[in-house]
Motif scaffolding. Structure first.
Motif, PDB file in Angstrom:
ATOM      1  N   UNK A  22       0.859  -1.185   0.000  1.00 21.73           N
ATOM      2  CA  UNK A  22       0.000   0.000   0.000  1.00 21.73           C
ATOM      3  C   UNK A  22       0.896   1.236   0.000  1.00 21.73           C
ATOM      4  N   UNK A  23       0.936   1.948  -1.130  1.00 19.20           N
ATOM      5  CA  UNK A  23       1.806   3.108  -1.287  1.00 19.20           C
ATOM      6  C   UNK A  23       0.999   4.400  -1.303  1.00 19.20           C
TER       7      UNK A  23
ATOM      8  N   UNK B 183       7.028   8.766  -2.673  1.00 18.75           N
ATOM      9  CA  UNK B 183       6.254   7.586  -2.299  1.00 18.75           C
ATOM     10  C   UNK B 183       6.712   7.014  -0.962  1.00 18.75           C
ATOM     11  N   UNK B 184       5.741   6.562  -0.188  1.00 21.47           N
ATOM     12  CA  UNK B 184       6.007   5.957   1.114  1.00 21.47           C
ATOM     13  C   UNK B 184       5.228   4.651   1.199  1.00 21.47           C
ATOM     14  N   UNK B 185       5.897   3.581   1.597  1.00 21.99           N
ATOM     15  CA  UNK B 185       5.242   2.294   1.764  1.00 21.99           C
ATOM     16  C   UNK B 185       4.521   2.271   3.113  1.00 21.99           C
ATOM     17  N   UNK B 186       3.201   2.375   3.077  1.00 21.04           N
ATOM     18  CA  UNK B 186       2.425   2.397   4.311  1.00 21.04           C
ATOM     19  C   UNK B 186       2.245   1.009   4.905  1.00 21.04           C
TER      20      UNK B 186
ATOM     21  N   UNK C 276      -5.480  -1.433   5.120  1.00 20.84           N
ATOM     22  CA  UNK C 276      -6.301  -0.260   5.421  1.00 20.84           C
ATOM     23  C   UNK C 276      -6.037   0.836   4.394  1.00 20.84           C
ATOM     24  N   UNK C 277      -7.117   1.335   3.770  1.00 23.41           N
ATOM     25  CA  UNK C 277      -7.027   2.410   2.786  1.00 23.41           C
ATOM     26  C   UNK C 277      -7.671   3.671   3.345  1.00 23.41           C
ATOM     27  N   UNK C 278      -6.994   4.791   3.157  1.00 25.38           N
ATOM     28  CA  UNK C 278      -7.428   6.067   3.724  1.00 25.38           C
ATOM     29  C   UNK C 278      -8.649   6.627   2.997  1.00 25.38           C
TER      30      UNK C 278
ATOM     31  N   UNK D 160     -11.081   2.290   4.996  1.00 28.10           N
ATOM     32  CA  UNK D 160     -11.563   1.000   4.513  1.00 28.10           C
ATOM     33  C   UNK D 160     -10.573  -0.091   4.918  1.00 28.10           C
ATOM     34  N   UNK D 161     -11.025  -1.021   5.749  1.00 27.20           N
ATOM     35  CA  UNK D 161     -10.162  -2.086   6.255  1.00 27.20           C
ATOM     36  C   UNK D 161     -10.539  -3.420   5.615  1.00 27.20           C
ATOM     37  N   UNK D 162      -9.536  -4.083   5.033  1.00 26.77           N
ATOM     38  CA  UNK D 162      -9.686  -5.434   4.518  1.00 26.77           C
ATOM     39  C   UNK D 162      -9.226  -6.369   5.634  1.00 26.77           C
ATOM     40  N   UNK D 163     -10.158  -7.030   6.291  1.00 28.87           N
ATOM     41  CA  UNK D 163      -9.838  -7.858   7.453  1.00 28.87           C
ATOM     42  C   UNK D 163      -9.031  -9.091   7.042  1.00 28.87           C
ATOM     43  N   UNK D 164      -8.434  -9.744   8.022  1.00 29.21           N
ATOM     44  CA  UNK D 164      -7.673 -10.965   7.746  1.00 29.21           C
ATOM     45  C   UNK D 164      -8.559 -12.039   7.113  1.00 29.21           C
ATOM     46  N   UNK D 165      -9.783 -12.269   7.619  1.00 22.47           N
ATOM     47  CA  UNK D 165     -10.647 -13.237   6.920  1.00 22.47           C
ATOM     48  C   UNK D 165     -10.936 -12.839   5.472  1.00 22.47           C
ATOM     49  N   UNK D 166     -11.110 -11.568   5.207  1.00 18.94           N
ATOM     50  CA  UNK D 166     -11.356 -11.125   3.827  1.00 18.94           C
ATOM     51  C   UNK D 166     -10.124 -11.344   2.953  1.00 18.94           C
TER      52      UNK D 166
END
Length: 293
Positions: free
Chosen positions: A206-207, A231-234, A257-259, A275-281
């Motif tokens: 996620x950059x 660019x920063x690697x988040x 997680x996307x801002x 927006x969070x992509x959970x571990x199960x997702x």
């Protein structure tokens, strides 16, 4: 204007040839351009999802675009005019699942909080560096942006997703830098999804960009603007398939997680947030990718 590393621009053979056999990491198949008909013959035999073509003049690239469109081929182009290097993406099943299913998960999140009508899915249209009709050209895998701010044929997305099957992580990172630079920083987030067959893993990066700041009291030999964006690697997340029956998937470094603020160009309102992509997702996402391997 972004450019490929010198090694990629000068490593081509003297005549067009068919890449054959597995290639070492970061050693994408590379050919020198001669004629458009010969190029398409090679493209029909490339085993992975990428081919690098050197010595491509602007008029050669225009010919390739017309030929691709007339043949209705689904190749995606990234053209670096200054170095005359063309990176061609050839979508494989794995390549398409890497970005498309990730973007699908994102769209589901928009629906859940009721902001899907404020978002436009842009897809992979052709973008050209502003003011340079013979300059750099790029086409993403998946992309989108807020509506109405990024609605229209000349508007850049805020989110870009780039995928790689045989395409190396280094080349994907070059794609990432191109999007930030060529858009004049209108692109806000670039997601990279790299499939590694030997390690049985997917790597997600996620950059974003942030301003560079000179350290107080630092002495430099060049002037560095305090507001220069870089660019920063988040986040860097790996999803590994365990060799079991049925297989399982191990996610390292947590949720993706996307801002909201970067994607929608505003602060979140009531009921809105990142927006969070959970571990199960992410496990479901990985299972979908591996289903086409």
């Amino acid at each position: 204007m972004a450019s490929l590393p010198t090694s990629a621009a000068t490593s081509a053979p003297t005549s067009i040839m068919t890449p054959s056999g597995p290639t070492p990491p970061d050693d994408e198949p590379t050919i020198r351009y001669t004629r458009v008909d010969e190029l398409f013959q090679v493209l029909n035999r490339v085993p992975g999802d990428v081919l690098i073509v050197t010595h491509v003049r602007p008029r050669n690239f225009s010919t390739m675009e017309r030929e691709r469109d007339s043949r209705r081929r689904r190749f995606r182009f990234r053209y670096y005019a200054s170095s005359q290097v063309l990176v061609i993406t050839l979508p494989t099943w794995v390549h398409e699942q890497l970005h498309a299913h990730l973007y699908w998960h994102f769209m589901q999140k928009l629906v859940r909080i009721g902001v899907e009508d404020s978002w436009v899915s842009i897809g992979s249209p052709t973008y050209r560096t502003p003011g340079h009709p013979s300059g750099d050209v790029g086409e993403s895998d998946s992309s989108g942006g807020p509506e109405p701010e990024r609605l229209g044929p000349n508007e850049w997305p805020t989110l870009v997703i780039e995928a790689g099957d045989s395409k190396s992580l280094n080349l994907l990172r070059q794609d990432m830098r191109w999007w930030f630079d060529a858009s004049n920083h209108k692109v806000k987030i670039v997601l990279l999804a790299k499939f590694d067959r030997s390690r049985r893993e997917i790597r997600l990066e996620n950059w974003e960009e942030e301003a560079q700041v000179v350290r107080p009291g630092a002495t430099t030999t060049r002037s560095v603007a305090a507001n220069t964006l870089a660019p920063v690697l988040r986040q860097s997340i790996t999803i590994t398939q365990n060799a079991a029956s049925p297989p399982s998937y191990n996610v390292v470094r947590g949720a993706l997680v996307l801002s909201f603020r970067l994607l929608f160009l505003k602060d979140p309102g009531p009921g809105e947030g990142d927006f969070a992509f959970s571990i199960p997702e992410l496990r479901v996402y990985a299972e979908r990718v591996w289903s086409v391997v």
